[in-house]
Design an enzyme around this catalytic site. Structure first.
Site, mmCIF file in Angstrom:
data_model
loop_
_atom_site.group_PDB
_atom_site.id
_atom_site.type_symbol
_atom_site.label_atom_id
_atom_site.label_comp_id
_atom_site.label_asym_id
_atom_site.label_seq_id
_atom_site.Cartn_x
_atom_site.Cartn_y
_atom_site.Cartn_z
ATOM 1 N N ALA A 1 0.842 -1.203 0.000
ATOM 2 C CA ALA A 1 0.000 0.000 0.000
ATOM 3 C C ALA A 1 0.875 1.250 0.000
ATOM 4 O O ALA A 1 0.559 2.242 -0.636
ATOM 5 C CB ALA A 1 -0.899 -0.001 1.232
ATOM 6 N N CYS A 2 1.973 1.190 0.719
ATOM 7 C CA CYS A 2 2.801 2.377 0.860
ATOM 8 C C CYS A 2 4.256 1.945 1.028
ATOM 9 O O CYS A 2 4.529 1.152 1.914
ATOM 10 C CB CYS A 2 2.355 3.170 2.077
ATOM 11 S SG CYS A 2 3.231 4.704 2.323
ATOM 12 N N PRO A 3 5.203 2.358 0.221
ATOM 13 C CA PRO A 3 5.090 3.428 -0.765
ATOM 14 C C PRO A 3 4.375 3.054 -2.066
ATOM 15 O O PRO A 3 4.051 3.929 -2.846
ATOM 16 C CB PRO A 3 6.548 3.782 -1.051
ATOM 17 C CG PRO A 3 7.300 2.527 -0.790
ATOM 18 C CD PRO A 3 6.589 1.851 0.332
ATOM 19 N N SER B 1 6.115 0.730 4.106
ATOM 20 C CA SER B 1 6.636 2.008 4.604
ATOM 21 C C SER B 1 7.874 1.809 5.474
ATOM 22 O O SER B 1 7.888 0.932 6.335
ATOM 23 C CB SER B 1 5.577 2.703 5.458
ATOM 24 O OG SER B 1 4.375 2.832 4.767
#
Lengths: 78, 379
Positions: free
Chosen positions: A15-17, B295
């Site tokens: 989802a992220c990054p 992340s």
């Protein structure tokens, strides 16, 4: 079409990054001639990734539907 | 012969892992059946999300720094002596001073570092808030700023993916309070074709930018900076003039990782569930050092630490472990000086930002203080 890929990044579920950022990161850190593949569970990666490759003048080798996920392959040409 | 656990790195991931292991294996530690050695390059531990607040003079620098020794369990041996080589074949870590640390289990938590020097002109022309020196310099630059365009640029890869948005919203609030909004233009750029990598966050940010008059350009990746003419040129072919450049520099992993042949640019191939270094069953990777497509953030390191500590403890006491990481990440997002939102997500669940509120902002401020309990493995 069969392409020899040098580096595959499995960004499925990322989802992220996110897969498009993974493509940019990989293309930046690769040397000229490298073929990079990013796997994504989001079809938009093939569209966004292709748009970015066009903008920066890098080669889009192919995009494909793998059945449940998508692949975008790019070659660093400069 | 005791089981020897070596942890490289004294940031959030390494420290939480070490303290959880010390608690889980207390009996084995005091009886001499287990030894935990932490090797780090710094005697001080910094709460890095605090840099954002230092910039706006909301937190004093000394409030976000503590001595590493003081937050480590007393049964952990601390060595402030940078690791220079990891010999995976012989299971030994070598340090700058020449010491050798053999291990039965190795945890690599060497984190990431900014490399502004990788983009020509960025070091000379840019300000950043990813280390203490940069945060203090930016704080002064904002105090001195009399007006003009502030460009916000984002390097790839970087840790704390929500930080560029937080910085932009807090800049707006800062100049609003100084009654300077008529003199300041905020110009935000982002590497992919939306305002943030998380689509729900990007969609939420669009009307916020419109409401605040923040300009933006997407698909903007820094190619070079002309610090004299104050221009950023992008890989995509555009040019952006600035009066003050605030950047999130690109990041790399620690040199010891690439020097030891573990991974290019300092990122280690890591199993997304077990957090083993791929192909290994005694080397674990925690935090920014992994090559996982998630992340690079303190909360990621925090949640991964629990998995690794549980796995090693269980492997020592039970002979096996089945605990696995589900990709969990939680990030607070400051949207002004008095409101915030948050997102959480994992490998299977995408994030959904909730409407910003004062309550979430207060929770964030509370967590800024409670972090030290997290580092100690209590919270």
């Amino acid at each position: 079409m069969s392409v020899a890929v040098d580096n595959t990044i499995d960004a499925r579920g990322s989802a992220c990054p996110g897969p498009t950022m993974e493509l940019i990161k990989a293309m930046k850190s690769s040397s000229v001639g490298t073929v990079v593949e990013v796997l994504s569970s989001d079809k938009m990666t093939t569209i966004d990734g292709a748009a970015w490759l066009k903008k920066v003048g890098q080669e889009l080798v192919e995009t494909s539907d793998k059945g449940g996920y998508w692949s975008i392959i790019a070659k660093k040409i400069k | 012969m005791p089981k020897r656990i070596v942890i490289i790195g004294g940031g959030a991931g390494g420290t939480i892992t070490a303290n959880l292991l010390a608690r889980n294996l207390y009996r084995q530690l005091v009886s001499g059946h287990v030894v935990i050695n932490m090797i780090t390059d710094k005697a001080e531990h910094v709460y890095q999300p605090g840099f954002l607040y230092v910039v706006f003079d909301k937190v004093r620098p000394d409030e976000i720094v503590r001595k590493q020794k003081e937050i480590l369990d007393q049964n952990i041996n601390l060595f402030v002596d940078p690791a220079v080589k990891i010999d995976k074949e012989n299971k030994i870590v070598r340090t700058q001073s020449g010491k050798e640390f053999p291990y039965d289990f190795l945890v690599i938590a060497t984190g990431s570092r900014i490399v502004p020097e990788d983009i020509p002109g960025l070091k000379e022309g840019g300000h950043w808030f990813y280390d203490m020196e940069g945060a203090k310099k930016l704080r002064q630059a904002l105090k001195d700023f009399s007006g003009g365009r502030i460009a916000i640029t984002v390097g790839v890869p970087h840790k704390c993916p929500v930080a560029p948005l937080e910085m932009t919203f807090m800049l707006y609030e800062y100049f609003k309070q100084k009654e300077m909004l008529d003199k300041v233009e905020l110009f935000y750029t982002y590497p992919i074709n939306r305002l943030h990598s998380l689509e729900p966050v990007a969609n939420w940010a669009v009307p916020e930018f419109e409401k605040k008059g923040i300009k933006s350009e997407t698909f903007f990746n820094m190619e070079e900076i002309d610090a004299e003419k104050k221009v950023v040129r992008s890989m995509e072919g555009s040019e952006l003039n600035y009066d003050l450049l605030i950047t999130v520099p690109p990041h790399k992993g620690a040199p010891v990782i690439a020097d030891s042949g573990f991974g290019k640019d300092g990122w280690i191939p890591t199993n997304k569930k077990t957090l083993h270094n791929e192909g290994s069953d005694d080397v674990y990777v925690v935090g920014d050092t992994t090559n996982l497509p998630i992340s690079k953030a303190g909360s990621t390191a925090h949640f991964e630490s629990h998995i690794v500590a549980e796995r090693i403890s269980s492997e020592i006491t039970e002979g096996f472990s089945e605990t696995e990481y589900d990709g969990k990440v939680i990030c607070f997002v400051e949207t002004s000086f008095d409101e915030a939102t948050y997102i959480w997500f994992n490998y299977k669940t995408p994030p959904t930002p909730v409407p910003p509120s004062k309550m979430i902002h207060w929770m964030k401020l509370g967590y800024n203080r409670l972090y030290w309990l997290s580092a100690k493995g209590i919270l």
